[in-house]
Write an enzyme that holds these catalytic residues in place. Structure first.
Site, PDB file in Angstrom:
ATOM      1  N   CYS A 156      11.134  33.589  64.208  1.00 16.04           N
ATOM      2  CA  CYS A 156      11.967  34.506  62.852  1.00 16.04           C
ATOM      3  C   CYS A 156      13.382  35.550  64.089  1.00 16.04           C
ATOM      4  O   CYS A 156      13.975  35.396  63.221  1.00 16.04           O
ATOM      5  CB  CYS A 156      10.986  35.455  61.782  1.00 16.04           C
ATOM      6  SG  CYS A 156      10.367  36.499  62.410  1.00 16.04           S
ATOM      7  N   ASP A 215      16.961  33.746  55.940  1.00 11.92           N
ATOM      8  CA  ASP A 215      15.653  34.014  56.203  1.00 11.92           C
ATOM      9  C   ASP A 215      15.088  32.583  56.830  1.00 11.92           C
ATOM     10  O   ASP A 215      15.835  31.381  55.750  1.00 11.92           O
ATOM     11  CB  ASP A 215      14.936  34.612  55.237  1.00 11.92           C
ATOM     12  CG  ASP A 215      13.716  35.188  54.979  1.00 11.92           C
ATOM     13  OD1 ASP A 215      13.083  34.617  55.324  1.00 11.92           O
ATOM     14  OD2 ASP A 215      13.250  36.250  55.063  1.00 11.92           O
ATOM     15  N   HIS A 227       8.296  40.508  60.103  1.00 12.40           N
ATOM     16  CA  HIS A 227       9.279  39.026  59.715  1.00 12.40           C
ATOM     17  C   HIS A 227      11.142  39.549  59.838  1.00 12.40           C
ATOM     18  O   HIS A 227      10.736  40.817  59.696  1.00 12.40           O
ATOM     19  CB  HIS A 227       9.080  38.406  58.935  1.00 12.40           C
ATOM     20  CG  HIS A 227       9.819  37.593  57.841  1.00 12.40           C
ATOM     21  ND1 HIS A 227       9.793  36.337  59.026  1.00 12.40           N
ATOM     22  CD2 HIS A 227      11.093  37.459  57.538  1.00 12.40           C
ATOM     23  CE1 HIS A 227      11.136  35.545  58.325  1.00 12.40           C
ATOM     24  NE2 HIS A 227      11.330  35.932  57.441  1.00 12.40           N
TER      25      HIS A 227
END
Length: 269
Positions: free
Chosen positions: A228, A175, A158
């Site tokens: 991401c 995030d 990630h």
């Protein structure tokens, strides 16, 4: 590679991951999900021209994986790297570092905040070897003369982003899965403290700084397990233009193609 604060079990479940896949050009199977159209955003996104679309299509086409598609800033991006920008694939270090450098180059123009971007390899080096391991990374750079500092963070499978705002004395963690990055912010503040002592013989006072993990309602969130890296790059793009972060999951296919064109032409649209 596995390093940094681990990704949470909850997020791993959201990503539908069993064993971690390779970072180089891995993808999650399945078709692109269609998400409900979002409200009108504050920024207009100009569509790519037909000529641009053809260039992107050709870049995604067959060819030698190690063919150099773009070379600048002492960095190279191959066809295999470009293919990580296909829908549902995970961006790799090469694409992210090249794009971050394009952002830095754009911000050298008048009217933009001055920015320094660390490579994706900085943070793992810092946490594995401490300040001494990265001391030389800024031998030709005075971080404290910049307005903003970008630190890409990779958490096993990630991508996330830390933005250090020297002007406002803030360290913020972005995030797209809504995870907390408080420890990461603390680690980077400690790095800044040592950098300030070493380079300026000045102490930074924690009480003067704000460390904050952006909440999921504060920034756009991804709705699949593969975007991401694009979210991280676009967080950086908007922040470096002092723009509100108004994009959504729906913009990801467009951003991916746009990034292909920008990397090949070594300029941001």
């Amino acid at each position: 590679r596995q390093y940094g604060d681990g990704i949470s079990e909850e997020v791993l479940l959201q990503l539908n991951l069993a064993p971690a896949l390779s970072r180089k050009s891995s993808a999650l199977d399945g078709e692109e999900k269609k998400f409900p159209s979002s409200e009108k955003t504050a920024e207009h996104f100009s569509p790519l021209t037909e000529a641009m679309e053809r260039e992107v299509f050709a870049a995604f086409g067959k060819g030698e994986p190690d063919e150099i598609m773009s070379s600048a800033f002492k960095l190279k991006v191959t066809r295999e790297d470009i293919h990580t920008l296909k829908n549902l694939r995970w961006l790799n270090d090469e694409v992210i570092n090249f794009y971050m450098t394009l952002l830095v180059e754009r911000n050298k123009k008048e009217g933009y905040p001055a920015v320094h971007a660390f490579s994706t390899f900085f943070y793992p080096k810092l946490i594995s070897g401490g300040y001494k391991a990265v001391k030389r990374w800024t031998r030709a750079v005075d971080l404290f003369k910049h307005d903003l500092i970008l630190v890409p963070i990779h958490l096993r499978v990630h991508w996330a982003l830390v933005v250090i705002d020297v002007r406002k004395k803030t360290i913020k963690y972005f995030d797209s899965m809504g995870q907390k990055g408080d420890k990461i912010c603390e680690t980077l503040f400690q790095y800044l403290q040592e950098e300030s002592r070493e380079k300026r013989n000045l102490e930074l006072t924690l009480l003067e700084w704000t460390l904050h993990s952006m909440e999921s309602h504060e920034i756009p969130q991804q709705l699949n397990g593969s975007d991401c890296g694009v979210f991280m790059c676009k967080y950086a793009d908007f922040i470096l233009r002092d723009k509100p972060i108004t994009f959504t999951q729906n913009h990801m296919p467009y951003f991916r193609k746009k990034m292909v064109w920008e990397i090949i032409h070594q300029q941001l649209l």
